[in-house]
Design a protein around this motif. Structure first.
Motif, PDB file in Angstrom:
ATOM      1  N   SER A  82      55.016  40.617  39.498  1.00  0.00           N
ATOM      2  CA  SER A  82      55.694  39.777  40.486  1.00  0.00           C
ATOM      3  C   SER A  82      55.458  38.290  40.258  1.00  0.00           C
ATOM      4  CB  SER A  82      55.231  40.147  41.892  1.00  0.00           C
ATOM      5  OG  SER A  82      53.878  39.771  42.080  1.00  0.00           O
ATOM      6  N   GLY A  83      54.416  37.944  39.529  1.00  0.00           N
ATOM      7  CA  GLY A  83      54.068  36.539  39.355  1.00  0.00           C
ATOM      8  C   GLY A  83      53.401  35.955  40.579  1.00  0.00           C
ATOM      9  N   CYS A  84      53.051  36.805  41.540  1.00  0.00           N
ATOM     10  CA  CYS A  84      52.374  36.369  42.766  1.00  0.00           C
ATOM     11  C   CYS A  84      50.914  36.802  42.735  1.00  0.00           C
ATOM     12  CB  CYS A  84      53.029  36.992  43.996  1.00  0.00           C
ATOM     13  SG  CYS A  84      54.703  36.449  44.292  1.00  0.00           S
ATOM     14  N   ARG A  85      50.064  35.980  43.297  1.00  0.00           N
ATOM     15  CA  ARG A  85      48.658  36.338  43.383  1.00  0.00           C
ATOM     16  C   ARG A  85      48.475  37.481  44.382  1.00  0.00           C
ATOM     17  NH1 ARG A  85      44.951  31.304  44.047  1.00  0.00           N
ATOM     18  NH2 ARG A  85      45.559  31.685  46.185  1.00  0.00           N
ATOM     19  N   VAL A  86      47.538  38.375  44.070  1.00  0.00           N
ATOM     20  CA  VAL A  86      47.246  39.522  44.934  1.00  0.00           C
ATOM     21  C   VAL A  86      45.776  39.464  45.316  1.00  0.00           C
ATOM     22  CG1 VAL A  86      47.132  42.033  45.088  1.00  0.00           C
ATOM     23  CG2 VAL A  86      49.047  40.954  43.907  1.00  0.00           C
ATOM     24  N   ARG A  87      45.520  39.488  46.627  1.00  0.00           N
ATOM     25  CA  ARG A  87      44.136  39.484  47.107  1.00  0.00           C
ATOM     26  C   ARG A  87      43.672  40.916  47.344  1.00  0.00           C
ATOM     27  NH1 ARG A  87      43.058  36.484  52.510  1.00  0.00           N
ATOM     28  NH2 ARG A  87      43.967  38.385  53.324  1.00  0.00           N
ATOM     29  N   VAL A  88      42.444  41.188  46.916  1.00  0.00           N
ATOM     30  CA  VAL A  88      41.820  42.490  47.114  1.00  0.00           C
ATOM     31  C   VAL A  88      40.623  42.289  48.033  1.00  0.00           C
ATOM     32  CG1 VAL A  88      40.658  44.414  45.989  1.00  0.00           C
ATOM     33  CG2 VAL A  88      42.520  43.232  44.808  1.00  0.00           C
ATOM     34  N   ASP A  89      40.622  42.987  49.161  1.00  0.00           N
ATOM     35  CA  ASP A  89      39.501  42.955  50.112  1.00  0.00           C
ATOM     36  C   ASP A  89      38.842  44.326  50.106  1.00  0.00           C
ATOM     37  OD1 ASP A  89      39.875  40.306  51.202  1.00  0.00           O
ATOM     38  OD2 ASP A  89      41.655  41.106  52.211  1.00  0.00           O
ATOM     39  N   ILE A  90      37.576  44.365  49.729  1.00  0.00           N
ATOM     40  CA  ILE A  90      36.833  45.623  49.723  1.00  0.00           C
ATOM     41  C   ILE A  90      35.634  45.461  50.641  1.00  0.00           C
ATOM     42  CG2 ILE A  90      35.549  47.289  48.339  1.00  0.00           C
ATOM     43  CD1 ILE A  90      37.192  46.348  45.922  1.00  0.00           C
ATOM     44  N   THR A  91      35.559  46.325  51.654  1.00  0.00           N
ATOM     45  CA  THR A  91      34.380  46.386  52.522  1.00  0.00           C
ATOM     46  C   THR A  91      33.637  47.674  52.190  1.00  0.00           C
ATOM     47  OG1 THR A  91      35.458  47.571  54.325  1.00  0.00           O
ATOM     48  CG2 THR A  91      35.637  45.158  54.336  1.00  0.00           C
ATOM     49  N   SER A  92      32.608  47.963  52.926  1.00  0.00           N
ATOM     50  CA  SER A  92      31.845  49.181  52.624  1.00  0.00           C
ATOM     51  C   SER A  92      32.650  50.451  52.891  1.00  0.00           C
ATOM     52  CB  SER A  92      30.548  49.210  53.421  1.00  0.00           C
ATOM     53  OG  SER A  92      30.826  49.225  54.803  1.00  0.00           O
ATOM     54  N   THR A  93      33.634  50.383  53.785  1.00  0.00           N
ATOM     55  CA  THR A  93      34.384  51.601  54.126  1.00  0.00           C
ATOM     56  C   THR A  93      35.895  51.481  53.989  1.00  0.00           C
ATOM     57  OG1 THR A  93      34.395  50.963  56.452  1.00  0.00           O
ATOM     58  CG2 THR A  93      32.604  52.420  55.729  1.00  0.00           C
ATOM     59  N   THR A  94      36.424  50.291  53.647  1.00  0.00           N
ATOM     60  CA  THR A  94      37.876  50.136  53.525  1.00  0.00           C
ATOM     61  C   THR A  94      38.218  49.234  52.346  1.00  0.00           C
ATOM     62  OG1 THR A  94      37.980  48.180  54.947  1.00  0.00           O
ATOM     63  CG2 THR A  94      38.242  50.333  56.028  1.00  0.00           C
ATOM     64  N   TYR A  95      39.489  49.269  51.983  1.00  0.00           N
ATOM     65  CA  TYR A  95      40.016  48.299  51.023  1.00  0.00           C
ATOM     66  C   TYR A  95      41.454  47.993  51.423  1.00  0.00           C
ATOM     67  CZ  TYR A  95      42.746  51.947  48.743  1.00  0.00           C
ATOM     68  OH  TYR A  95      43.652  52.941  48.490  1.00  0.00           O
ATOM     69  N   SER A  96      41.933  46.806  51.046  1.00  0.00           N
ATOM     70  CA  SER A  96      43.328  46.452  51.294  1.00  0.00           C
ATOM     71  C   SER A  96      43.799  45.477  50.223  1.00  0.00           C
ATOM     72  CB  SER A  96      43.505  45.845  52.691  1.00  0.00           C
ATOM     73  OG  SER A  96      42.795  44.635  52.787  1.00  0.00           O
ATOM     74  N   LEU A  97      45.097  45.517  49.946  1.00  0.00           N
ATOM     75  CA  LEU A  97      45.732  44.638  48.967  1.00  0.00           C
ATOM     76  C   LEU A  97      46.817  43.852  49.678  1.00  0.00           C
ATOM     77  CD1 LEU A  97      46.313  47.259  46.099  1.00  0.00           C
ATOM     78  CD2 LEU A  97      44.274  45.893  46.539  1.00  0.00           C
ATOM     79  N   SER A  98      46.871  42.539  49.432  1.00  0.00           N
ATOM     80  CA  SER A  98      47.908  41.711  50.054  1.00  0.00           C
ATOM     81  C   SER A  98      48.346  40.611  49.092  1.00  0.00           C
ATOM     82  CB  SER A  98      47.408  41.123  51.373  1.00  0.00           C
ATOM     83  OG  SER A  98      46.192  40.425  51.175  1.00  0.00           O
ATOM     84  N   GLN A  99      49.579  40.112  49.317  1.00  0.00           N
ATOM     85  CA  GLN A  99      50.178  39.090  48.455  1.00  0.00           C
ATOM     86  C   GLN A  99      50.465  37.822  49.253  1.00  0.00           C
ATOM     87  OE1 GLN A  99      53.593  41.522  47.142  1.00  0.00           O
ATOM     88  NE2 GLN A  99      53.099  40.731  45.104  1.00  0.00           N
ATOM     89  N   GLN A 100      50.784  36.769  48.506  1.00  0.00           N
ATOM     90  CA  GLN A 100      51.232  35.534  49.131  1.00  0.00           C
ATOM     91  C   GLN A 100      52.641  35.746  49.699  1.00  0.00           C
ATOM     92  OE1 GLN A 100      50.775  33.181  45.555  1.00  0.00           O
ATOM     93  NE2 GLN A 100      49.162  31.991  46.539  1.00  0.00           N
ATOM     94  N   SER A 101      53.027  34.899  50.645  1.00  0.00           N
ATOM     95  CA  SER A 101      54.367  35.021  51.220  1.00  0.00           C
ATOM     96  C   SER A 101      55.412  34.457  50.248  1.00  0.00           C
ATOM     97  CB  SER A 101      54.437  34.284  52.560  1.00  0.00           C
ATOM     98  OG  SER A 101      54.132  32.921  52.370  1.00  0.00           O
ATOM     99  N   PRO A 102      56.610  35.026  50.268  1.00  0.00           N
ATOM    100  CA  PRO A 102      57.664  34.529  49.379  1.00  0.00           C
ATOM    101  C   PRO A 102      58.263  33.216  49.904  1.00  0.00           C
ATOM    102  CG  PRO A 102      58.466  36.374  50.669  1.00  0.00           C
ATOM    103  CD  PRO A 102      57.013  36.219  51.000  1.00  0.00           C
ATOM    104  N   GLN A 103      58.705  32.391  48.960  1.00  0.00           N
ATOM    105  CA  GLN A 103      59.358  31.129  49.325  1.00  0.00           C
ATOM    106  C   GLN A 103      60.482  30.898  48.322  1.00  0.00           C
ATOM    107  OE1 GLN A 103      56.897  27.690  48.826  1.00  0.00           O
ATOM    108  NE2 GLN A 103      58.240  26.379  50.000  1.00  0.00           N
ATOM    109  N   ALA A 104      61.704  31.015  48.766  1.00  0.00           N
ATOM    110  CA  ALA A 104      62.892  30.833  47.923  1.00  0.00           C
ATOM    111  C   ALA A 104      62.859  31.754  46.705  1.00  0.00           C
ATOM    112  CB  ALA A 104      63.019  29.368  47.501  1.00  0.00           C
ATOM    113  N   GLY A 105      62.519  33.011  46.932  1.00  0.00           N
ATOM    114  CA  GLY A 105      62.522  33.989  45.841  1.00  0.00           C
ATOM    115  C   GLY A 105      61.278  33.964  44.971  1.00  0.00           C
ATOM    116  N   HIS A 106      60.343  33.110  45.258  1.00  0.00           N
ATOM    117  CA  HIS A 106      59.095  33.014  44.508  1.00  0.00           C
ATOM    118  C   HIS A 106      57.929  33.042  45.485  1.00  0.00           C
ATOM    119  CE1 HIS A 106      61.324  32.130  40.878  1.00  0.00           C
ATOM    120  NE2 HIS A 106      61.978  31.166  41.517  1.00  0.00           N
TER     121      HIS A 106
END
Length: 177
Positions: A82-106
């Motif tokens: 996607s060319g977008c940065r992806v954040r990875v949050d890992i805690t002792s019991t969970t994990y989640s993946l999230s991206q930056q918001s889109p702006q004009a298709g990027h």
């Protein structure tokens, strides 16, 4: 009516056959010792194998480890594709993946909040929770850059129970033993 016995040699010893009509002769069968031996063997197998059927923590631990490894590799692929940065949050019991918001298709490079959850092609959000009693350590948050590398300063080792994985800082590669 008379009964005549005939002996037949078999691999298990001699067995006798008798003709019908003579009730004074008993049929050959299993002895009490053989029956008790079979019961003892079944009891030993049940005592050893039984707890494995009721305690799935080893299997749950490995399943969560595999899920976490797969999710980390997927996060890197999404960042590169996607060319977008992806954040990875890992805690002792969970994990989640999230991206930056889109702006004009990027991606919005100024967005540091990562409000968009990473989803699979099925629409399922990429996050998870460890089964009860299973933990990951240490808790860490990092970002996959669009080139696939991370913002980690050094390689990061994560442990899930007795299993460990290494996230290489420079390449973003997830290394498993």
């Amino acid at each position: 009516m008379s009964c005549r016995f005939r002996s037949y040699a078999t691999g298990a010893g001699n067995r006798y056959r008798w003709r019908r009509g003579d009730s004074s002769v008993a049929e050959a069968g299993f002895t009490v010792i053989e029956l008790i031996l079979v019961i003892v063997i079944i009891a030993i197998l049940g005592a050893i194998a039984g707890p494995r059927f009721f305690n799935n923590s080893t299997f749950d631990e490995r399943a969560y480890y595999d899920e976490l490894v797969t999710s980390l590799r997927y996060a890197q692929k999404v960042a590169v594709a996607s060319g977008c940065r992806v954040r990875v949050d890992i805690t002792s019991t969970t994990y989640s993946l999230s991206q930056q918001s889109p702006q004009a298709g990027h991606c919005d490079p100024g967005d540091a909040s990562f409000p968009v959850p990473v989803t699979l092609s099925t629409g399922e959000v990429m996050n998870g929770a460890a089964p009860v009693g299973i933990t990951a350590a240490p808790a860490v948050t990092f970002v996959y850059e669009p080139l696939g590398r991370t913002n980690l300063g050094v390689n990061q080792v994560l442990s899930v129970g007795g299993h460990s994985l290494t996230i290489q800082a420079e390449s973003g590669l997830v290394v498993t033993p």
